[in-house]
Design a protein around this motif. Sequence first.
Motif, PDB file in Angstrom:
ATOM      1  N   ILE A  78       3.651   6.019  34.510  1.00 22.56           N
ATOM      2  CA  ILE A  78       4.095   4.677  34.135  1.00 22.56           C
ATOM      3  C   ILE A  78       5.327   4.304  34.942  1.00 22.56           C
ATOM      4  CG2 ILE A  78       5.144   3.299  32.295  1.00 22.56           C
ATOM      5  CD1 ILE A  78       3.249   4.832  30.353  1.00 22.56           C
ATOM      6  N   ALA A  79       6.289   5.210  34.994  1.00 27.27           N
ATOM      7  CA  ALA A  79       7.528   4.939  35.727  1.00 27.27           C
ATOM      8  C   ALA A  79       7.263   4.765  37.223  1.00 27.27           C
ATOM      9  CB  ALA A  79       8.539   6.056  35.498  1.00 27.27           C
ATOM     10  N   ALA A  80       6.310   5.505  37.773  1.00 30.92           N
ATOM     11  CA  ALA A  80       6.036   5.455  39.209  1.00 30.92           C
ATOM     12  C   ALA A  80       5.159   4.266  39.614  1.00 30.92           C
ATOM     13  CB  ALA A  80       5.363   6.746  39.649  1.00 30.92           C
ATOM     14  N   SER A  81       4.435   3.694  38.667  1.00 30.97           N
ATOM     15  CA  SER A  81       3.474   2.648  39.011  1.00 30.97           C
ATOM     16  C   SER A  81       4.054   1.244  38.865  1.00 30.97           C
ATOM     17  CB  SER A  81       2.222   2.784  38.142  1.00 30.97           C
ATOM     18  OG  SER A  81       2.540   2.508  36.794  1.00 30.97           O
ATOM     19  N   ARG A 137      10.809  -2.119  38.998  1.00 30.96           N
ATOM     20  CA  ARG A 137      11.217  -0.708  39.029  1.00 30.96           C
ATOM     21  C   ARG A 137      12.526  -0.441  38.282  1.00 30.96           C
ATOM     22  NH1 ARG A 137       9.702   0.718  43.976  1.00 30.96           N
ATOM     23  NH2 ARG A 137       7.740   1.327  43.039  1.00 30.96           N
ATOM     24  N   PRO A 138      13.575  -1.258  38.447  1.00 30.62           N
ATOM     25  CA  PRO A 138      14.814  -0.959  37.713  1.00 30.62           C
ATOM     26  C   PRO A 138      14.630  -0.940  36.193  1.00 30.62           C
ATOM     27  CG  PRO A 138      15.243  -2.528  39.453  1.00 30.62           C
ATOM     28  CD  PRO A 138      13.750  -2.366  39.378  1.00 30.62           C
ATOM     29  N   THR A 139      13.664  -1.680  35.690  1.00 32.40           N
ATOM     30  CA  THR A 139      13.409  -1.708  34.256  1.00 32.40           C
ATOM     31  C   THR A 139      12.702  -0.452  33.779  1.00 32.40           C
ATOM     32  OG1 THR A 139      13.207  -4.117  34.346  1.00 32.40           O
ATOM     33  CG2 THR A 139      12.265  -3.020  32.416  1.00 32.40           C
ATOM     34  N   PHE A 140      11.766   0.059  34.579  1.00 29.37           N
ATOM     35  CA  PHE A 140      10.914   1.149  34.129  1.00 29.37           C
ATOM     36  C   PHE A 140      11.305   2.528  34.633  1.00 29.37           C
ATOM     37  CE2 PHE A 140       8.201  -2.560  33.648  1.00 29.37           C
ATOM     38  CZ  PHE A 140       7.664  -2.347  32.399  1.00 29.37           C
ATOM     39  N   ASP A 181      13.847   8.464  30.164  1.00 29.56           N
ATOM     40  CA  ASP A 181      14.864   9.497  30.384  1.00 29.56           C
ATOM     41  C   ASP A 181      15.389  10.112  29.092  1.00 29.56           C
ATOM     42  OD1 ASP A 181      14.592   9.124  33.068  1.00 29.56           O
ATOM     43  OD2 ASP A 181      16.576   8.247  33.377  1.00 29.56           O
ATOM     44  N   GLY A 182      15.456   9.343  28.038  1.00 31.68           N
ATOM     45  CA  GLY A 182      15.990   9.845  26.773  1.00 31.68           C
ATOM     46  C   GLY A 182      14.973  10.570  25.912  1.00 31.68           C
TER      47      GLY A 182
END
Length: 61
Positions: free
Chosen positions: A27-30, A36-39, A44-45
């Motif tokens: 999800i983060a990579a796509s 991108r800055p949002t996802f 991380d938490g």
Amino acid sequence: MAAMHHLHGHDLSMRLTGALQQAMDQIAASTTPTSRPTFVHLFDGVDLDSLQFGGDGGTAN
């Protein structure tokens, strides 16, 4: 028998944790460059080894 059940449950938990981590990474990579800055740090938490997710809290069994 109880030890086998424990190992099977632990194996299933590890596979599910791995699948969740892979899904979150995908999800983060796509993302697009604009989003991108949002996802990129969205998950991380999230600690999939946390006792709240059925992990062992980072301790080896």
